[in-house]
Design a protein around this motif. Structure first.
Motif, mmCIF file in Angstrom:
data_model
loop_
_atom_site.group_PDB
_atom_site.id
_atom_site.type_symbol
_atom_site.label_atom_id
_atom_site.label_comp_id
_atom_site.label_asym_id
_atom_site.label_seq_id
_atom_site.Cartn_x
_atom_site.Cartn_y
_atom_site.Cartn_z
ATOM 1 N N HIS A 50 0.818 -1.228 0.000
ATOM 2 C CA HIS A 50 0.000 0.000 0.000
ATOM 3 C C HIS A 50 0.851 1.277 0.000
ATOM 4 N N ASP A 51 2.025 1.247 0.641
ATOM 5 C CA ASP A 51 2.895 2.440 0.665
ATOM 6 C C ASP A 51 4.127 2.281 -0.246
ATOM 7 N N LYS A 54 5.746 5.492 -1.424
ATOM 8 C CA LYS A 54 5.828 6.574 -0.419
ATOM 9 C C LYS A 54 7.123 7.386 -0.513
ATOM 10 N N HIS A 83 1.250 9.412 -3.225
ATOM 11 C CA HIS A 83 1.850 8.063 -3.180
ATOM 12 C C HIS A 83 0.804 6.961 -3.338
ATOM 13 N N HIS A 109 -6.197 4.268 -0.565
ATOM 14 C CA HIS A 109 -5.933 4.012 0.859
ATOM 15 C C HIS A 109 -5.763 5.273 1.695
ATOM 16 N N THR A 110 -5.449 6.401 1.083
ATOM 17 C CA THR A 110 -5.241 7.618 1.885
ATOM 18 C C THR A 110 -6.534 8.403 2.100
ATOM 19 N N ASP A 127 -4.491 0.595 7.811
ATOM 20 C CA ASP A 127 -3.468 1.638 7.757
ATOM 21 C C ASP A 127 -3.631 2.607 8.931
HETATM 22 FE FE FE Z 1 -0.007 5.673 2.689
#
Ligand code: FE
Ligand code: DGI
Ligand code: FE
Length: 193
Positions: A50-51, A54, A83, A109-110, A127
């Motif tokens: 997921h990251d 980043k 990201h 996801h953010t 998260d």
């Molecule tokens: Fe993230």
């Protein structure tokens, strides 16, 4: 791709602290997948990656958003938001993980979004509540996540909006849309009780 291979790849892209965060997200997401009946293999890969983007240079993420015709208004908001869509793209492009559910779980996801799928909800909440997270209000969201994912998302997005407002930070519309959607969904369901 199995878990160890995925983690080995990921490790090369993240500093130690973010890698440990990811292990927390993985464990939490798999717990939630079991409770709510989500595909565990897909949840595993979405959590691990997921990251993924980043720590990519801003220039690279900006170019992906333009080239892939992702919403250009993202570029007017904080680069912290980039990201997620850039990661969804890079996981497909560089790692060959070509799965719509995983793509969307990483992409949203953010901010979340109205009408999130189960895997998107699980990654969004994992998260937020993984064991390494320590901000005010996180325990309340942890408790909600055990009972009702939608309630947990509503509370998490409420906290995030309040946090950003306190910092005088601009808030991306999807973040508001997520909050509004889950708030109104809850009001509707309580009317019909
Ligand atoms: Fe993230
Ligand atoms: O990548 P993580 O740190 O694990 O978590 P994340 O992907 O949820 O990113 C969190 C950061 O994104 C946090 O610093 C708050 C910020 N953020 C979330 N929604 C918005 C936002 N920042 C702005 N400016 N606007 C948003 O709507
Ligand atoms: Fe994260």
């Amino acid at each position: 791709m199995d878990r160890n291979e995925a983690l080995q790849i990921l490790k090369k892209h993240l500093p130690e602290k973010r890698y440990i965060h990811t292990l927390g997200v993985l464990e939490t997401a798999l717990d939630l997948a079991r409770v709510y009946g989500c595909d565990e293999k897909k949840t595993e890969l979405a959590a691990i990656f997921h990251d993924y983007a980043k720590y990519r240079p801003e220039e690279e993420m900006r170019n992906i958003i333009i080239q892939e015709h992702f919403p250009e208004d993202l570029l007017h908001y904080h680069s912290e938001l980039w990201h997620a869509p850039a990661g969804a793209y890079l996981v497909k492009k560089e790692l060959g993980i070509d799965d719509k559910d995983i793509f969307q779980a990483i992409y949203y996801h953010t901010t979340g979004r109205p009408g999130m799928t189960l895997i998107e909800k699980i990654i969004f909440i994992a998260d937020y509540i993984e064991p390494g997270r320590q901000f005010p209000g996180v325990d309340e969201v942890r408790a909600l996540a055990k009972k009702n994912l939608d309630d947990a998302i509503l509370q998490a997005s409420r906290n995030t909006i309040a946090f950003l407002m306190k910092k005088n930070a601009p808030i991306y519309p999807d973040t508001f849309h997520t909050y509004n959607h889950f708030l109104m969904k809850k009001e509707e369901s309580s009317i019909h009780e």
